[in-house]
Write a protein that holds these residues in place. Structure first.
Motif, short mmCIF file in Angstrom:
data_model
loop_
_atom_site.label_atom_id
_atom_site.label_comp_id
_atom_site.label_asym_id
_atom_site.label_seq_id
_atom_site.Cartn_x
_atom_site.Cartn_y
_atom_site.Cartn_z
N ASP A 175 61.55 -19.03 5.55
CA ASP A 175 60.47 -19.76 6.19
C ASP A 175 60.27 -21.06 5.53
OD1 ASP A 175 59.98 -17.63 7.64
OD2 ASP A 175 58.46 -16.66 6.33
N GLN A 176 60.50 -21.10 4.14
CA GLN A 176 60.20 -22.20 3.37
C GLN A 176 61.18 -23.45 3.85
OE1 GLN A 176 62.98 -23.14 0.92
NE2 GLN A 176 62.21 -25.08 0.48
N SER A 177 62.57 -22.85 4.61
CA SER A 177 63.29 -23.98 5.11
C SER A 177 63.29 -24.17 6.55
CB SER A 177 64.66 -23.45 4.86
OG SER A 177 65.33 -23.30 3.51
N SER A 178 62.85 -23.00 7.30
CA SER A 178 62.55 -23.31 8.70
C SER A 178 61.29 -24.31 9.03
CB SER A 178 62.54 -22.12 9.43
OG SER A 178 61.51 -21.24 9.05
N ASN A 179 60.27 -23.96 8.25
CA ASN A 179 58.92 -24.85 8.47
C ASN A 179 59.20 -26.34 7.70
OD1 ASN A 179 57.82 -22.52 9.58
ND2 ASN A 179 56.88 -21.89 7.80
N GLY A 180 60.07 -26.42 6.74
CA GLY A 180 60.01 -27.67 6.19
C GLY A 180 59.03 -28.02 5.40
N ILE A 181 59.20 -29.00 4.46
CA ILE A 181 58.11 -29.79 3.95
C ILE A 181 56.79 -30.09 4.77
CG2 ILE A 181 57.38 -31.51 2.25
CD1 ILE A 181 60.13 -31.49 1.06
N VAL A 182 57.10 -30.88 5.66
CA VAL A 182 56.31 -31.42 6.66
C VAL A 182 55.44 -30.43 7.31
CG1 VAL A 182 55.98 -32.71 8.87
CG2 VAL A 182 57.74 -33.40 7.39
N GLY A 183 56.03 -29.27 7.86
CA GLY A 183 55.32 -28.18 8.62
C GLY A 183 54.25 -27.53 7.52
N SER A 184 54.91 -27.38 6.19
CA SER A 184 54.03 -26.58 5.23
C SER A 184 52.70 -27.50 5.04
CB SER A 184 55.00 -26.23 4.01
OG SER A 184 54.22 -25.71 2.96
N LEU A 185 53.03 -28.58 4.64
CA LEU A 185 51.78 -29.61 4.36
C LEU A 185 50.65 -29.52 5.57
CD1 LEU A 185 53.70 -32.40 2.46
CD2 LEU A 185 52.22 -30.69 1.39
N LEU A 186 51.43 -29.68 6.70
CA LEU A 186 50.54 -29.85 7.86
C LEU A 186 49.69 -28.58 8.10
CD1 LEU A 186 52.77 -31.51 10.56
CD2 LEU A 186 50.57 -32.45 9.45
N ASP A 187 50.19 -27.35 7.73
CA ASP A 187 49.73 -26.00 7.94
C ASP A 187 48.32 -25.93 6.83
OD1 ASP A 187 51.30 -25.52 10.08
OD2 ASP A 187 52.65 -24.27 8.75
N ARG A 188 48.73 -26.70 5.71
CA ARG A 188 47.78 -26.44 4.62
C ARG A 188 46.61 -27.29 4.48
NH1 ARG A 188 51.80 -25.97 -0.69
NH2 ARG A 188 52.76 -24.02 0.05
N GLY A 189 46.91 -28.43 5.31
CA GLY A 189 45.73 -29.61 5.06
C GLY A 189 45.95 -30.53 6.16
N GLY A 190 46.72 -30.52 7.11
CA GLY A 190 46.75 -31.38 8.19
C GLY A 190 47.36 -32.82 7.64
N VAL A 191 47.12 -33.82 8.49
CA VAL A 191 47.90 -35.11 8.38
C VAL A 191 47.63 -35.86 7.04
CG1 VAL A 191 48.19 -37.55 9.24
CG2 VAL A 191 47.85 -35.38 10.87
N LEU A 192 46.43 -35.48 6.62
CA LEU A 192 45.88 -36.43 5.24
C LEU A 192 46.73 -35.75 4.22
CD1 LEU A 192 42.01 -36.82 5.80
CD2 LEU A 192 43.99 -38.51 6.03
N LEU A 193 46.88 -34.38 4.14
CA LEU A 193 47.63 -33.79 2.93
C LEU A 193 49.00 -34.06 3.04
CD1 LEU A 193 47.60 -32.10 0.65
CD2 LEU A 193 47.90 -30.02 2.11
N LEU A 194 49.50 -34.19 4.50
CA LEU A 194 50.88 -34.66 4.46
C LEU A 194 51.17 -35.69 3.90
CD1 LEU A 194 53.64 -34.25 5.88
CD2 LEU A 194 52.87 -35.40 7.67
N LEU A 195 50.30 -36.75 4.30
CA LEU A 195 50.66 -38.25 3.80
C LEU A 195 50.23 -38.22 2.44
CD1 LEU A 195 48.92 -40.39 6.59
CD2 LEU A 195 51.30 -40.00 6.31
N ALA A 196 49.43 -37.87 1.84
CA ALA A 196 49.07 -37.68 0.42
C ALA A 196 50.30 -36.97 -0.49
CB ALA A 196 47.67 -36.76 0.07
N GLY A 197 50.78 -35.72 0.10
CA GLY A 197 51.93 -35.43 -0.23
C GLY A 197 53.24 -35.94 -0.34
N PHE A 198 53.51 -36.74 0.63
CA PHE A 198 54.76 -37.54 0.67
C PHE A 198 54.61 -38.84 -0.14
CE2 PHE A 198 56.44 -34.89 3.68
CZ PHE A 198 57.75 -35.13 3.85
#
Length: 613
Positions: A175-198
């Motif tokens: 699941d970690q590979s299929s969802n990917g880093i982008v999907g994982s961050l989106l699921d946890r906190g949306g776009v803001l967490l995605l941008l902060a994470g990257f």
């Protein structure tokens, strides 16, 4: 400041063009390729209605009977398409038809694959058909132009398409590979967490070898300002450089996701590495005063007609944009995750934004250096000239670092040796020290002598076969240890080769299965792979960790439809990538390695694969 705002506006426009480059979000499979099946006497006639901008591969149309054996499927000639990944292929636009000659007993499985023109390619899709339950259709009706063709879901006699490959290697991606880093961050906190994470991941990557060349480039750019360089001016110049770098990085990422692995081949090729290394050698020679690197005269005159600061900002923007070519070939986990997300979802806006945040994160330390280091760089005089020359050696070191990946083992260490001894001579290690010399001169002489000594050690290590500049005498130490046992080492000859899904499936099923496996995606043109094969695999700890693990390599030196299909199925962006599987061919969560790989990370992933569930 107005010029700086215009540069920023251009960068925003450039990022927007990266978004416009992509196609519209792809349709679901059963909407892009609407399929209907009818009985035509004893035969089965199949027709696909394709949406505009989508095409179907003729070579990928196949069928199997109830016994699992292939059955003949007749298809008309298609249109030749030059595919950047597959080469010349035959495809259908608008409508595609196929006929399976009867009589047919039992059910059929029909497999097809298509792509969005200029966008993503769908995985091979299999549809179950019961010929006995199909409605009849006349030849004239089948040949007529399709009018108001209903969607596949409206035909109860054709089962819903199942997006699974017809020839699967039986690997379950974690699941970690299929969802990917982008999907994982989106699921946890949306776009803001995605941008902060990257952004945060970019800061961490700022201290990796791929980003190191950016520091001397920016420092050399700032040093040209001389005494006029203030903290505010340094912030503006470095910010322009970083924003341009991030915009280019985002643009290249979108192109790579849309173009496929062929773009990565161009960036990771030996030719591209040689060109970039030559650029750094030219920058070094310019820093030593051998010649002056300048823009063409018509551009210099145009910029000179403006305010003097405009040329510097334009130069910083141009250097930042071109610097993305240096960090672009370095495949990292965040980069691979973003590219996979773009390819799988078609959401280029979010993917490009994540890549832009990653690029900005890589540049934050550069902005800090440009802002708070401006006080040192603005001191003019002989000291500043020495600083420029030191930057010249940094440029040469970057060129050697790039070339080291292409040279035979030990040759790179000899280049490092020459560079270190030359630096020792330059800094005055072998000059006569005057009695009245101050403390700074004596420290410089000591540094030069240490550099010269290190250069000699590097030369000895290179001649003895060592490859690691941090362990130049490792081979000599092993030889003098008196240990009669042979040191374990992993070589390329120990890997079994798989070129397609079927070959990988056969290797995984060998000996009845049950053995943990490492699937290593590599290529001759992948310079990072050469470093891994020369420095990581020979490490004894890696050999011990991989003991009992089946070693399989997938060679991507020549991209073809077989290995590219395997890459899509296993969600591999490009080499180097390592997949670690347990005895049941399940990928171990958080074990996939992408990009710069070390002996420690391989050891941890291999240990996880060998551990009982």
């Amino acid at each position: 400041m107005r010029f700086f705002l215009s540069i920023s506006s251009c960068i925003v426009t450039l990022a927007a063009s990266a978004v416009a480059f992509a196609m519209e979000p792809p349709l679901p499979m059963d909407q892009a390729f609407r399929m209907e099946a009818r009985r035509n006497g004893a035969d089965v006639a199949i027709r696909w209605q394709l949406e505009d901008g989508y095409y179907l591969y003729r070579d990928y149309l196949s069928a199997t009977g109830a016994d699992g054996k292939r059955v003949e499927i007749a298809t008309p000639a298609g249109v030749i398409k030059e595919d950047p990944g597959y080469g010349s292929t035959e495809v259908y636009y608008g409508t595609a038809t196929a006929t399976i000659a009867g009589p047919i007993t039992g059910s059929l499985k029909v497999t097809y694959q298509g792509c969005q023109d200029g966008g993503l390619c769908y995985p091979p899709t299999t549809v179950d058909i019961d010929p006995a339950a199909l409605a009849p259709i006349s030849n004239s009706e089948l040949a007529a132009p399709p009018i108001a063709l209903q969607s596949q879901a409206a035909f109860p006699l054709v089962s819903k398409a199942v997006t699974e490959p017809a020839d699967s290697p039986g690997i379950r991606i974690s699941d970690q590979s299929s969802n990917g880093i982008v999907g994982s961050l989106l699921d946890r906190g949306g776009v803001l967490l995605l941008l902060a994470g990257f952004l945060g991941l970019g800061v961490l990557l700022a201290f990796t070898p791929c980003v190191f060349p950016m520091y001397p480039i920016l420092a050399a750019t700032l040093s040209r300002e001389g005494e006029s360089l203030s903290a505010g001016r340094g912030f503006v110049l470095s910010s322009t450089y970083v924003l341009s770098l991030a915009a280019a990085f985002s643009l290249f990422g979108v192109i790579a996701a849309g173009w496929g692995q062929s773009f990565q081949i161009a960036l990771q090729s030996s030719a591209a590495t040689l060109v970039v290394a030559a650029i750094f050698v030219a920058l070094a020679l310019s820093s030593f005063g051998l010649f002056e690197l300048q823009l063409p005269s018509f551009l210099r005159n145009r910029l000179a007609a403006r305010r003097g600061s405009g040329g510097s900002l334009a130069s910083s923007a141009a250097l930042g944009f071109s610097s993305a070519l240096v960090i672009g070939p370095c495949v990292t986990a965040p980069l691979a995750g973003a590219l996979l997300y773009i390819a799988q979802t078609g959401d280029v806006v979010l993917g490009a934004t994540a890549l832009f945040a990653l690029g900005v994160g890589k540049g934050i330390p550069l902005i800090l250096m440009g802002t708070f280091g401006s006080g040192l760089l603005s001191r003019a005089g002989q000291w500043m000239e020495r600083v420029r020359q030191v930057f010249g050696f940094l440029f040469l070191a970057t060129a050697v670092w790039l070339l080291d990946r292409l040279l035979p083992a030990g040759t790179g260490l000899l280049l490092w040796s020459i560079l270190a001894i030359t630096f020792a001579v330059f800094i005055g290690a072998f000059d006569e020290m005057r009695p009245e010399a101050d403390g700074a001169a004596r420290l410089a002489k000591s540094a030069g002598m240490l550099a010269g000594l290190y250069g000699v050690i590097l030369g000895i290590g290179g001649l003895s076969g060592a490859t690691d500049p941090l362990k130049p005498l490792a081979t000599i130490t092993v030889a003098r240890s008196g240990d009669a046992t042979t040191t374990k080492a992993i070589g390329k000859d120990l890997f079994q080769s798989a070129a397609s899904t079927s070959e990988l499936s056969s290797l995984l099923a060998a000996d009845g299965g049950g053995t943990p496996s490492l699937v290593y995606f590599t290529a001759d043109w992948c310079v990072t792979c050469r470093v891994i094969e020369r420095s990581v695999f020979p490490d004894p700890t890696v050999a011990n960790a991989l003991d009992g693990v089946r070693l399989i390599s997938v060679d991507l030196s020549e991209i073809n439809e077989a290995n590219q299909s395997l890459m899509k199925e296993l969600q591999v962006v490009g080499p180097p990538t390592m997949l670690f599987l347990d005895g049941n061919n399940n990928e171990i969560a958080h074990s996939r390695l992408v990009g710069e790989i070390t002996a420690d990370t391989v050891t941890k992933s291999a240990s996880a694969a060998k551990s009982p569930p």
